[in-house]
Design an enzyme around this catalytic site. Sequence first.
Site, PDB file in Angstrom:
ATOM      1  N   GLU A  49       0.849  -1.200   0.000  1.00 46.80           N
ATOM      2  CA  GLU A  49       0.000   0.000   0.000  1.00 46.80           C
ATOM      3  C   GLU A  49       0.881   1.244   0.000  1.00 46.80           C
ATOM      4  O   GLU A  49       1.601   1.505   0.966  1.00 46.80           O
ATOM      5  CB  GLU A  49      -0.904  -0.026   1.243  1.00 46.80           C
ATOM      6  N   ARG A  53       0.734  10.296   0.957  1.00 46.58           N
ATOM      7  CA  ARG A  53       1.085  11.296   1.962  1.00 46.58           C
ATOM      8  C   ARG A  53       2.258  12.149   1.536  1.00 46.58           C
ATOM      9  O   ARG A  53       2.672  13.029   2.274  1.00 46.58           O
ATOM     10  CB  ARG A  53       1.468  10.592   3.263  1.00 46.58           C
ATOM     11  N   THR A  77      -4.362   6.132   2.107  1.00 43.63           N
ATOM     12  CA  THR A  77      -4.618   7.523   2.521  1.00 43.63           C
ATOM     13  C   THR A  77      -5.519   8.244   1.519  1.00 43.63           C
ATOM     14  O   THR A  77      -5.406   9.459   1.336  1.00 43.63           O
ATOM     15  CB  THR A  77      -3.298   8.316   2.734  1.00 43.63           C
ATOM     16  N   LYS A 137     -10.998  -1.528   6.416  1.00 37.50           N
ATOM     17  CA  LYS A 137      -9.790  -1.315   7.215  1.00 37.50           C
ATOM     18  C   LYS A 137     -10.260  -0.902   8.614  1.00 37.50           C
ATOM     19  O   LYS A 137     -11.160  -0.067   8.728  1.00 37.50           O
ATOM     20  CB  LYS A 137      -8.970  -0.195   6.572  1.00 37.50           C
TER      21      LYS A 137
HETATM   22  O1  LIG Z   1      -2.038   6.607   5.802  1.00 37.31           O
HETATM   23  C1  LIG Z   1      -3.127   6.116   6.064  1.00 37.31           C
HETATM   24  O2  LIG Z   1      -4.054   6.097   5.286  1.00 37.31           O
HETATM   25  C2  LIG Z   1      -3.377   5.510   7.370  1.00 37.31           C
HETATM   26  O3  LIG Z   1      -4.476   5.111   7.625  1.00 37.31           O
HETATM   27  C3  LIG Z   1      -2.331   5.373   8.365  1.00 37.31           C
HETATM   28  C4  LIG Z   1      -1.543   4.085   8.293  1.00 37.31           C
HETATM   29  O4  LIG Z   1      -2.326   2.983   8.041  1.00 37.31           O
HETATM   30  C5  LIG Z   1      -0.786   3.965   9.548  1.00 37.31           C
HETATM   31  O5  LIG Z   1       0.025   5.110   9.652  1.00 37.31           O
HETATM   32  C6  LIG Z   1       0.018   2.721   9.673  1.00 37.31           C
HETATM   33  O6  LIG Z   1       1.205   2.968  10.372  1.00 37.31           O
HETATM   34  P1  LIG Z   1       1.634   2.170  11.679  1.00 37.31           P
HETATM   35  O7  LIG Z   1       0.773   2.685  12.792  1.00 37.31           O
HETATM   36  O8  LIG Z   1       3.064   2.558  11.846  1.00 37.31           O
HETATM   37  O9  LIG Z   1       1.432   0.735  11.416  1.00 37.31           O
END
Ligand SMILES: O=C(O)C(=O)C[C@H](O)[C@H](O)COP(=O)(O)O
Length: 216
Positions: A49, A53, A77, A137
Amino acid sequence: MHAAPSPAPDVPASVLGLAPVIPVVVIQDVADAVPLARALVDGGLPAIEVTLRTPAALDALAAIAAEVPDAVVGAGTLLTPEQVTAVCGAGARFLVSPGWSPRLLAAMQDAGVPFLPGVSTASEVVTLLERGVTEMKFFPAEAAGGTPYLKSLAAPLPQARFCPTGGIGAASAPSYLALPNVGCVGGTWMLPADALAAKDWGRVTELARGAAALAR
Ligand SMILES: O=C(O)C(=O)C[C@H](O)[C@H](O)COP(=O)(O)O
Protein backbone atom coordinates in the site's frame (compact mmCIF):
# COMPACT_ATOMS: atom_id res chain seq x y z
CA MET A 1 -26.43 -15.06 -25.65
CA HIS A 2 -23.34 -13.08 -24.76
CA ALA A 3 -20.76 -14.38 -22.31
CA ALA A 4 -20.45 -12.23 -19.22
CA PRO A 5 -17.33 -10.06 -19.42
CA SER A 6 -14.64 -11.57 -17.26
CA PRO A 7 -12.70 -9.26 -14.98
CA ALA A 8 -9.20 -8.28 -16.05
CA PRO A 9 -6.79 -10.98 -14.83
CA ASP A 10 -4.76 -8.52 -12.80
CA VAL A 11 -7.68 -7.23 -10.75
CA PRO A 12 -7.67 -8.98 -7.36
CA ALA A 13 -11.05 -10.21 -6.11
CA SER A 14 -10.46 -8.97 -2.57
CA VAL A 15 -7.85 -7.02 -0.66
CA LEU A 16 -8.06 -9.28 2.39
CA GLY A 17 -7.05 -12.32 0.34
CA LEU A 18 -3.87 -10.82 -1.11
CA ALA A 19 -1.43 -11.46 1.74
CA PRO A 20 -1.56 -11.78 5.54
CA VAL A 21 0.45 -8.59 5.97
CA ILE A 22 0.19 -5.42 3.87
CA PRO A 23 3.15 -3.08 4.26
CA VAL A 24 2.06 0.55 4.40
CA VAL A 25 4.73 2.64 2.71
CA VAL A 26 5.47 6.35 2.75
CA ILE A 27 7.79 7.17 -0.13
CA GLN A 28 9.68 10.45 -0.03
CA ASP A 29 11.98 9.85 -3.00
CA VAL A 30 10.52 8.26 -6.12
CA ALA A 31 13.91 6.63 -6.78
CA ASP A 32 13.30 4.44 -3.71
CA ALA A 33 9.96 3.08 -4.96
CA VAL A 34 11.16 0.19 -7.12
CA PRO A 35 13.99 -1.11 -4.87
CA LEU A 36 11.70 -0.83 -1.85
CA ALA A 37 8.91 -2.75 -3.56
CA ARG A 38 11.38 -5.41 -4.78
CA ALA A 39 12.71 -5.78 -1.24
CA LEU A 40 9.20 -6.37 0.11
CA VAL A 41 8.29 -8.82 -2.66
CA ASP A 42 11.57 -10.70 -2.13
CA GLY A 43 10.69 -11.02 1.55
CA GLY A 44 7.30 -12.53 0.69
CA LEU A 45 5.04 -9.45 0.96
CA PRO A 46 3.67 -8.82 -2.54
CA ALA A 47 0.70 -6.57 -1.61
CA ILE A 48 2.01 -3.05 -1.02
CA GLU A 49 0.00 0.00 0.00
CA VAL A 50 1.58 3.26 -1.16
CA THR A 51 0.17 6.10 0.95
CA LEU A 52 -0.70 9.36 -0.73
CA ARG A 53 1.09 11.30 1.96
CA THR A 54 4.00 12.60 -0.07
CA PRO A 55 4.37 14.48 -3.35
CA ALA A 56 6.27 11.44 -4.72
CA ALA A 57 3.46 8.97 -3.98
CA LEU A 58 1.69 8.94 -7.34
CA ASP A 59 4.89 8.57 -9.37
CA ALA A 60 6.13 5.94 -6.89
CA LEU A 61 2.94 3.94 -7.35
CA ALA A 62 3.20 4.16 -11.14
CA ALA A 63 6.86 3.08 -11.06
CA ILE A 64 6.07 0.02 -8.92
CA ALA A 65 3.10 -0.89 -11.12
CA ALA A 66 5.27 -0.66 -14.24
CA GLU A 67 8.51 -2.18 -12.99
CA VAL A 68 7.70 -4.71 -10.25
CA PRO A 69 5.34 -7.19 -11.89
CA ASP A 70 5.28 -9.50 -8.87
CA ALA A 71 3.98 -6.73 -6.62
CA VAL A 72 0.28 -5.99 -6.21
CA VAL A 73 0.44 -2.28 -5.61
CA GLY A 74 -2.43 -0.34 -4.08
CA ALA A 75 -3.01 3.18 -2.84
CA GLY A 76 -3.65 4.33 0.71
CA THR A 77 -4.62 7.52 2.52
CA LEU A 78 -7.30 8.13 -0.09
CA LEU A 79 -9.53 11.03 0.92
CA THR A 80 -11.20 12.27 -2.28
CA PRO A 81 -12.79 10.90 -5.48
CA GLU A 82 -10.19 12.83 -7.47
CA GLN A 83 -7.42 10.88 -5.73
CA VAL A 84 -9.22 7.62 -6.53
CA THR A 85 -9.21 8.55 -10.22
CA ALA A 86 -5.53 9.56 -10.08
CA VAL A 87 -4.30 6.38 -8.38
CA CYS A 88 -6.30 4.15 -10.70
CA GLY A 89 -4.66 5.97 -13.62
CA ALA A 90 -1.28 5.28 -12.03
CA GLY A 91 -1.99 1.54 -11.83
CA ALA A 92 -3.36 0.98 -8.31
CA ARG A 93 -4.89 -2.49 -7.99
CA PHE A 94 -6.55 -1.86 -4.65
CA LEU A 95 -7.66 1.17 -2.65
CA VAL A 96 -7.49 1.94 1.08
CA SER A 97 -8.73 4.90 3.09
CA PRO A 98 -8.27 5.76 6.77
CA GLY A 99 -11.96 6.70 7.03
CA TRP A 100 -14.82 7.09 4.59
CA SER A 101 -17.51 9.46 3.41
CA PRO A 102 -20.45 8.70 1.08
CA ARG A 103 -18.68 10.58 -1.72
CA LEU A 104 -15.39 8.74 -1.28
CA LEU A 105 -17.14 5.38 -0.95
CA ALA A 106 -19.07 5.95 -4.20
CA ALA A 107 -15.80 6.67 -6.02
CA MET A 108 -14.19 3.55 -4.59
CA GLN A 109 -17.19 1.41 -5.54
CA ASP A 110 -17.02 2.75 -9.11
CA ALA A 111 -13.28 2.22 -9.48
CA GLY A 112 -13.41 -1.42 -10.57
CA VAL A 113 -10.77 -2.60 -8.09
CA PRO A 114 -11.23 -3.90 -4.52
CA PHE A 115 -11.14 -1.39 -1.71
CA LEU A 116 -11.03 -1.07 2.07
CA PRO A 117 -12.82 1.92 3.53
CA GLY A 118 -11.57 2.76 7.01
CA VAL A 119 -13.86 2.34 10.03
CA SER A 120 -13.47 2.44 13.79
CA THR A 121 -17.03 2.13 15.12
CA ALA A 122 -19.84 -0.44 15.04
CA SER A 123 -22.17 2.13 13.46
CA GLU A 124 -19.80 2.65 10.55
CA VAL A 125 -19.59 -1.12 10.07
CA VAL A 126 -23.40 -1.38 10.04
CA THR A 127 -23.66 1.52 7.58
CA LEU A 128 -21.14 -0.07 5.22
CA LEU A 129 -22.82 -3.50 5.45
CA GLU A 130 -26.06 -1.77 4.50
CA ARG A 131 -24.24 -0.53 1.39
CA GLY A 132 -22.98 -3.99 0.48
CA VAL A 133 -19.41 -3.50 1.70
CA THR A 134 -18.08 -6.36 3.85
CA GLU A 135 -14.31 -5.73 3.81
CA MET A 136 -12.94 -2.77 5.74
CA LYS A 137 -9.79 -1.32 7.22
CA PHE A 138 -10.00 -1.07 11.02
CA PHE A 139 -8.11 2.13 11.81
CA PRO A 140 -6.45 3.17 14.05
CA ALA A 141 -6.43 -0.42 15.26
CA GLU A 142 -4.55 -0.25 18.53
CA ALA A 143 -5.89 3.16 19.58
CA ALA A 144 -9.48 2.24 18.68
CA GLY A 145 -9.59 -0.86 20.87
CA GLY A 146 -7.35 -3.49 19.28
CA THR A 147 -8.17 -7.18 19.37
CA PRO A 148 -10.79 -6.95 22.17
CA TYR A 149 -12.78 -4.47 20.08
CA LEU A 150 -12.61 -6.66 16.95
CA LYS A 151 -13.62 -9.72 18.98
CA SER A 152 -16.62 -7.82 20.28
CA LEU A 153 -17.64 -6.83 16.74
CA ALA A 154 -17.40 -10.43 15.49
CA ALA A 155 -20.36 -11.66 17.55
CA PRO A 156 -23.10 -9.33 16.22
CA LEU A 157 -21.41 -8.51 12.88
CA PRO A 158 -19.68 -11.69 11.63
CA GLN A 159 -20.16 -10.70 7.99
CA ALA A 160 -17.73 -7.79 8.35
CA ARG A 161 -14.06 -8.62 7.85
CA PHE A 162 -11.14 -6.36 8.55
CA CYS A 163 -7.58 -5.32 7.83
CA PRO A 164 -6.61 -3.76 11.15
CA THR A 165 -3.90 -1.11 10.76
CA GLY A 166 -2.37 1.45 13.07
CA GLY A 167 0.09 0.69 15.83
CA ILE A 168 0.47 -3.00 14.95
CA GLY A 169 3.92 -4.61 15.12
CA ALA A 170 5.51 -8.04 14.74
CA ALA A 171 4.61 -8.87 18.36
CA SER A 172 0.91 -7.96 18.11
CA ALA A 173 0.17 -9.00 14.50
CA PRO A 174 -0.35 -12.72 15.30
CA SER A 175 -3.12 -12.01 17.82
CA TYR A 176 -4.97 -9.97 15.16
CA LEU A 177 -4.41 -12.63 12.48
CA ALA A 178 -5.88 -15.27 14.80
CA LEU A 179 -9.28 -13.53 14.87
CA PRO A 180 -11.99 -14.94 12.57
CA ASN A 181 -12.96 -11.48 11.30
CA VAL A 182 -9.41 -10.45 10.36
CA GLY A 183 -8.20 -11.21 6.83
CA CYS A 184 -4.85 -9.44 7.00
CA VAL A 185 -3.10 -6.68 8.93
CA GLY A 186 -1.39 -3.52 7.70
CA GLY A 187 1.65 -1.85 9.16
CA THR A 188 4.99 -0.16 8.80
CA TRP A 189 7.09 -2.22 11.18
CA MET A 190 9.04 -3.88 8.35
CA LEU A 191 10.06 -0.44 7.09
CA PRO A 192 12.03 1.23 9.89
CA ALA A 193 12.96 4.85 9.20
CA ASP A 194 16.70 4.23 9.62
CA ALA A 195 16.68 1.36 7.10
CA LEU A 196 14.85 3.54 4.57
CA ALA A 197 17.19 6.48 5.16
CA ALA A 198 20.18 4.17 4.60
CA LYS A 199 18.45 2.48 1.62
CA ASP A 200 19.15 -0.79 3.41
CA TRP A 201 16.90 -2.93 1.24
CA GLY A 202 18.43 -6.14 2.58
CA ARG A 203 17.14 -5.28 6.04
CA VAL A 204 13.69 -4.53 4.62
CA THR A 205 13.65 -7.94 2.94
CA GLU A 206 14.68 -9.62 6.17
CA LEU A 207 11.95 -7.85 8.18
CA ALA A 208 9.41 -8.58 5.43
CA ARG A 209 10.35 -12.25 5.62
CA GLY A 210 9.64 -12.21 9.35
CA ALA A 211 6.29 -10.50 8.75
CA ALA A 212 5.33 -12.98 6.01
CA ALA A 213 6.09 -15.84 8.39
CA LEU A 214 3.46 -14.58 10.84
CA ALA A 215 0.74 -15.98 8.58
CA ARG A 216 -1.55 -18.52 10.13
O1 LIG B 1 -2.04 6.61 5.80
C1 LIG B 1 -3.13 6.12 6.06
O2 LIG B 1 -4.05 6.10 5.29
C2 LIG B 1 -3.38 5.51 7.37
O3 LIG B 1 -4.48 5.11 7.62
C3 LIG B 1 -2.33 5.37 8.37
C4 LIG B 1 -1.54 4.09 8.29
O4 LIG B 1 -2.33 2.98 8.04
C5 LIG B 1 -0.79 3.96 9.55
O5 LIG B 1 0.02 5.11 9.65
C6 LIG B 1 0.02 2.72 9.67
O6 LIG B 1 1.21 2.97 10.37
P1 LIG B 1 1.63 2.17 11.68
O7 LIG B 1 0.77 2.69 12.79
O8 LIG B 1 3.06 2.56 11.85
O9 LIG B 1 1.43 0.74 11.42
